[in-house]
Design an enzyme around this catalytic site. Structure first.
Site, mmCIF file in Angstrom:
data_model
loop_
_atom_site.group_PDB
_atom_site.id
_atom_site.type_symbol
_atom_site.label_atom_id
_atom_site.label_comp_id
_atom_site.label_asym_id
_atom_site.label_seq_id
_atom_site.Cartn_x
_atom_site.Cartn_y
_atom_site.Cartn_z
ATOM 1 N N TYR A 175 0.849 -1.185 0.000
ATOM 2 C CA TYR A 175 0.000 0.000 0.000
ATOM 3 C C TYR A 175 0.893 1.246 0.000
ATOM 4 O O TYR A 175 2.113 1.161 -0.050
ATOM 5 C CB TYR A 175 -0.956 -0.038 1.188
ATOM 6 C CG TYR A 175 -2.048 -1.075 1.023
ATOM 7 C CD1 TYR A 175 -3.245 -0.758 0.378
ATOM 8 C CD2 TYR A 175 -1.887 -2.373 1.492
ATOM 9 C CE1 TYR A 175 -4.248 -1.712 0.214
ATOM 10 C CE2 TYR A 175 -2.882 -3.328 1.327
ATOM 11 C CZ TYR A 175 -4.060 -2.992 0.684
ATOM 12 O OH TYR A 175 -5.044 -3.934 0.507
ATOM 13 N N ARG A 222 2.416 -1.913 10.848
ATOM 14 C CA ARG A 222 2.365 -3.202 10.153
ATOM 15 C C ARG A 222 3.356 -3.150 8.991
ATOM 16 O O ARG A 222 3.175 -2.403 8.035
ATOM 17 C CB ARG A 222 0.956 -3.512 9.668
ATOM 18 C CG ARG A 222 0.804 -4.992 9.332
ATOM 19 C CD ARG A 222 -0.617 -5.458 9.340
ATOM 20 N NE ARG A 222 -0.652 -6.918 9.212
ATOM 21 C CZ ARG A 222 -1.742 -7.605 8.924
ATOM 22 N NH1 ARG A 222 -2.886 -6.972 8.742
ATOM 23 N NH2 ARG A 222 -1.707 -8.916 8.820
ATOM 24 N N ALA A 458 -39.662 -40.555 -0.798
ATOM 25 C CA ALA A 458 -40.730 -39.570 -0.615
ATOM 26 C C ALA A 458 -41.830 -40.081 0.312
ATOM 27 O O ALA A 458 -42.464 -39.299 1.021
ATOM 28 C CB ALA A 458 -41.315 -39.176 -1.971
#
Length: 608
Positions: A175, A222, A458
């Site tokens: 970043y 960080r 069923a």
């Protein structure tokens, strides 16, 4: 026998005392308001993790500055109107006995997909935008760098006014701040470029500005140890940067690896295994006197071992706390086996946010919906029949029983788990297989009875006796018309995992390069088989989340799996299969042919 005494021991970051060593690291949620404020939904989400015992909650990025580039869907802390929403979050976290750290960010820089021609992405230098490489970033002017530093100080004051306990500087995985730290992105000729000290100057000035503005608040940073980008900084340089940050006043270093070029390390999928970023923490721990946090696919056992060995002082449990907010409290109560595993799929946490929708979780349907999706007692208790003991059936049974219903689960198999039981045989899917054991333990103390080796039709009386019926009958493999598909050397992908029809041969060809076929190919190749994947499209694992695919394709390459894309299977014989591509027909020799051509819903009972 683990007692988790190190995990549960109190710890300190600067002046801040934490009740244990578990930190929820920053992760985007996509839940902020349109104005960029913390929302009620975020408050509920974070408070749930605090309620579960995490010592420190670190928020997702909050932008300290917004005037230099476009940003979409991100939380802000750049003006005073951001203070009341943050105060609501702080109060909720404190009410649950935890502490809140706000991660302040300078922005995404070259990782920014939200830019316009009038406002291009910015970076340390004129780098290509990651998402649109034909667009060059605008290199920040020196005075703009200085502006960002001031904005961080102002944002930190707002965090303090809202009652936050700590500030984290968002400086990792490529970043904007990280783009100044690495020579692969920083070609500046002013005081913010060139030497390691100059490249670190931006980050150091931010730390000093924040410390000066809020001197009593601890500050973490960080830092990425290895970006895995050609031309990036060396380990020695990263360690030097870490020491400069410590000298500037950083109280905790959060260490990780990766970049958008190596995104699987930013959001490590199951292929990377346990504690996959531990080397990053070890690398900086040896040169620092401040605490270090380790993160990346950490289990409770890994966490205890890391802390006991002194490899780190805190552990970051991110997606693990999304999957189970009570991760810490369950350890403290001696209920380790009740922690819902994070299966490291990235599908609905990271995947959702990249898709522009709020975070959720594949194994915890309440994640991201804490304010609305609660399990409440039923107004009328019922007898519920669930047909199918796979993931859907087991979760339906668990929730129904928690609401007060009595549940009978029926499955024709000899064990619960459905497709998870055989499909999760690879070692890299151990957490996925652990889900079966988790459901087994969850329903053991609930009014749930499981009936295995029971076929339901069923007209079965079991259904007639129920007040409500849940059909969770799973899927069936597709059955294309291919000559030789019923040969003795042919098996379905699930049977190849389970060994239901015997072991596979040394040479294996997998017909179908979707996720199931590719995962099997990797598992077999790691076990020493010679494997070829035949896929009719141009790509393998097209149905897979893009960042997970990075690890998968790397694993296939490293294990010498042959990828035959753009080929359609036309026939199977006792020596392998024949496929046709643009360049004609090819025969792939193999002892075993595995069919992994997709599935279709098993809807026969529903239809009946």
């Amino acid at each position: 026998m683990f007692t988790y005494e190190h995990v549960l021991a109190p710890g300190s970051i600067g002046h801040l005392r934490l009740k244990n060593r578990v930190v929820m690291p920053p992760m985007g949620t996509g839940m902020c308001t349109p104005a960029g404020h913390f929302s009620d939904r975020q408050v509920a989400y974070y408070a749930e993790r605090a309620r579960g015992g995490a010592g420190l909650i670190v928020s997702e990025i909050a932008l300290a500055v917004t005037e230099l580039e476009e940003h979409a869907g991100l939380t802000r802390m750049d003006s005073d109107d951001c203070i009341p929403p943050l105060r609501a979050l702080v109060d909720a976290i404190h009410a649950e006995g935890s502490k809140l750290c706000v991660q302040l960010s300078a922005g995404q820089g070259r990782n920014n997909p939200a830019f316009t021609a009038e406002r291009p992405p910015v970076s340390a230098s004129d780098n290509p935008d990651f998402f649109s490489p034909d667009v060059l970033c605008r290199a920040l002017e020196t005075h703009e760098v200085e502006l960002i530093v001031r904005r961080f100080a102002e944002a930190a004051v707002r965090c303090a006014e809202a009652g936050a306990d700590m500030i984290d500087i968002h400086g990792h995985t490529g970043y904007l701040i990280d783009q100044f730290l690495g020579p692969q992105w920083n070609r500046r000729e002013d005081q913010y470029g060139g030497s390691v000290e100059n490249r670190a100057r931006f980050a150091v000035e931010i730390v000093r500005a924040v410390k000066a503005a809020v001197p009593r608040m601890p500050v973490s940073f960080r830092l990425t140890v290895d970006n895995f980008v050609p031309g990036g900084r060396s380990l020695t340089e990263t360690q030097q940067i870490a020491r400069l940050l410590e000298a500037a006043g950083v109280d905790l270093l959060m260490a990780d690896d990766g970049s958008y070029e190596a995104m699987d390390y930013v959001f490590p999928p199951y292929y990377l295994g346990d504690s996959c970023l531990l080397s990053a923490a070890r690398a900086v721990k040896k040169v620092l006197g401040i605490p270090v946090l380790a993160c990346g696919n950490i289990t409770p056992e890994n966490a205890e071992e890391i802390l006991a060995a002194g490899d780190a002082d805190f552990v970051g449990i991110g997606r693990g706390l999304i999957a189970d907010p009570e991760w810490v409290d369950k350890l403290a109560a001696g209920r380790r086996e009740e922690i819902r595993p994070c299966i490291r799929c990235n599908q609905m946490c990271v995947g959702n946010v990249f898709a522009g929708i709020p975070l959720s979780c594949a194994v915890n349907s309440q994640a991201g919906f804490e304010d609305v999706r609660m399990i409440v007692p039923a107004t009328r208790r019922k007898h519920v029949a669930v047909v199918g003991a796979g993931p859907a059936g087991l979760e339906a049974a668990r929730v129904a029983a928690l609401r007060g219903h009595t549940v009978d689960v029926y499955d024709r198999a000899e064990h619960i788990g459905g497709v998870l039981w055989p499909a999760a045989t690879p070692g890299f899917k151990s957490e996925l297989r652990a889900m079966v054991g988790w459901w087994d333990r969850q329903i053991a103390d609930l009014p749930v009875t499981v009936h295995l080796r029971t076929e339901i039709e069923a007209d079965s009386p079991e259904l007639a006796a129920a007040d409500a019926v849940v059909l969770a009958t799973g899927s069936l493999p597709t059955a294309p018309v291919i000559p030789g598909i019923d040969g003795e050397n042919v098996m379905e992908v699930i049977d190849a995992h389970s060994g239901a029809h015997g072991p596979v041969g040394q040479r294996v060809v997998v017909a179908g390069g979707g996720l199931s076929g590719a995962d099997l190919a990797l598992e077999l190749a790691e076990a020493g088989h010679e494997v070829t994947i035949v896929e009719m499209t141009d790509v393998v694992a097209a149905d897979m989340l893009f960042l997970n695919k990075i690890s998968l394709l790397r694993g296939l390459l490293e294990n010498h799996v042959r990828l035959l894309t753009g080929h359609t299977v036309t026939a199977i014989d006792e020596k392998g299969l024949t496929a046709v591509g643009l360049e004609g027909e090819v025969h792939v020799d193999a002892d075993t042919v595995v069919m992994a051509l997709g599935v279709r819903p098993e809807s026969s009972l529903a239809t009946a």
